[in-house]
Scaffold this motif. Structure first.
Motif: not given
Length: 405
Positions: A45-54
């Motif tokens: 699964a792809v998590h784009t940008n810090g507000e998502d992946f963190y």
């Protein structure tokens, strides 16, 4: 120091007619040459940008029951790092085995005392290649890996460390653009082994047992492999072999996103051959003026003339620093991880990448790529030829960064 002064490798593929990327023969060759295993029971699964992946990583940490292993090149004091320390300390108090490793150079602004709450709770912390008399010869070899593994079943990898500039925008400093990938299933044991490789050096301990290496599989149609990379005496790395095999076998398209584009002659020649001999459409996305390394950007600009003449389309991302490290080829294969297109990543650092033969996963990465291009400015050959003197002077100052030609 020796590896800094070495020129970039001038690899070339032995066969002028590459095997089809979707063939069994290509997959067999890729496994052999990268010394990596293709896993068929893994979900991505792809998590784009810090507000998502963190937030995804913190939620996974809070759910861990047995073990947590985290390795980062950059851990920088700030709001998001404090949230990680608090979550990791809470899990350590709950009896979860917590092992944290940070690169001593990349995280040099963060004192070891910052991690004390984790250690007091029963977790462990170690520096990778701290500056000591007996490690001076290895000091330039850094762990650039960005890894989080939970219960030996779930993992995250990509380009981001833990620092506020990936997390939130500040006045005049927009949040960095980056990508992390969540991995579940049988490929996680390979990522755990990658962490364990550096943990041996940093902590003097071999991680063993079911808490780190459980048998765990997920139903999936994807094929993916973990390619961890450590430089050999000659400067060769599996990351470089992986990239060159994919670039040298492309038939239709090569899309590269990288924060530092300083390809050596061998890789530049491979890209030119793909365009001139096989008609491959090459698009490369790099940072614009918001780059965090001014001289590296300038050196990269100096070197792209030959690629532009061969037909490459090169774009500079405008909204913020772009730090993602992604390669997609023919809409079939994709690579996400910690490796930049430069000599340090290809020949000096310890790196880790996930290569996937998965059209759905690749299409998801291509969506981000298309969106990023819409927010970018193209560097045409005409614009490159007529760049100003103010642009050319820093290019010369950055020449020592190139290590070749």
């Amino acid at each position: 120091m020796w590896s800094v002064l070495q020129p970039g490798p001038a690899y070339r593929l032995s066969s002028p007619n590459p095997q089809p990327l979707d063939s069994r023969e290509f997959r067999y060759m890729l496994e052999a040459l990268t010394d990596a295993k293709l896993n068929c029971r893994t979900t991505l699964a792809v998590h784009t940008n810090g507000e998502d992946f963190y937030e995804a990583e913190l939620e996974a940490i809070r759910s861990a029951q047995v073990s947590i292993c985290m390795e980062r090149y950059i851990i920088q004091r700030g709001e998001i790092a404090r949230r990680y320390v608090e979550a990791l300390a809470e899990r350590a108090r709950a009896g979860v085995k917590v092992n944290i490793m940070a690169d001593a150079m990349g995280s040099s602004t963060t004192p070891q005392s910052f991690f004390e709450p984790i250690c007091r709770a029963g977790g462990r912390f170690a520096w990778f290649h701290a500056l000591r008399f007996n490690t001076l010869l290895q000091f330039n070899n850094r762990s650039h890996r960005e890894l989080l593994i939970l219960d030996g079943k779930t993992a995250f990898l990509g380009g981001a460390g833990i620092a506020d500039h990936w997390y939130r925008s500040k006045k005049g400093k927009p949040r960095w653009r980056d990508t992390m990938v969540r991995v579940e299933g049988d490929a996680v044991c390979n990522l755990q082994a990658t962490f364990a490789e550096n943990w041996i050096e940093a902590a003097g301990e071999v991680l063993t047992g079911e808490e780190y290496f459980p048998i765990y599989e997920k139903q999936s149609d994807s094929l993916c492999m973990v390619v961890n990379s450590t430089p050999s005496i000659g400067g060769a790395t599996r990351a470089r072999v992986l990239m060159q095999l994919l670039v040298g076998s492309a038939r239709r398209s090569i899309h590269i996103t990288t924060p530092y584009f300083l390809p050596d002659k061998g890789m530049s020649d491979e890209l030119k051959r793909a365009m001139r001999e096989r008609g491959v459409a090459v698009k490369i996305l790099v940072p614009g003026k918001k780059s965090d390394h001014f001289l590296t950007r300038a050196s990269g600009l100096r070197k792209i003339g030959g690629l532009l003449k061969a037909g490459a389309q090169i774009f500079e991302y405008q909204p913020a620093m772009i730090h993602a490290k992604i390669l997609t080829v023919d809409g079939l294969w994709s690579v996400v991880g910690s490796t930049n297109f430069d000599h340090r990543s290809f020949g000096i650092n310890d790196e880790v990448n996930l290569a996937a033969f998965d059209t759905g996963f690749t299409a998801r990465l291509e969506e981000d790529f298309a969106r990023d291009l819409r927010e970018s400015r193209q560097i045409t050959l005409e614009r490159w030829r007529h760049r100003s003197l103010l642009e050319r002077i820093p290019e010369l100052a950055g020449w020592p960064l190139e290590w070749e030609e």
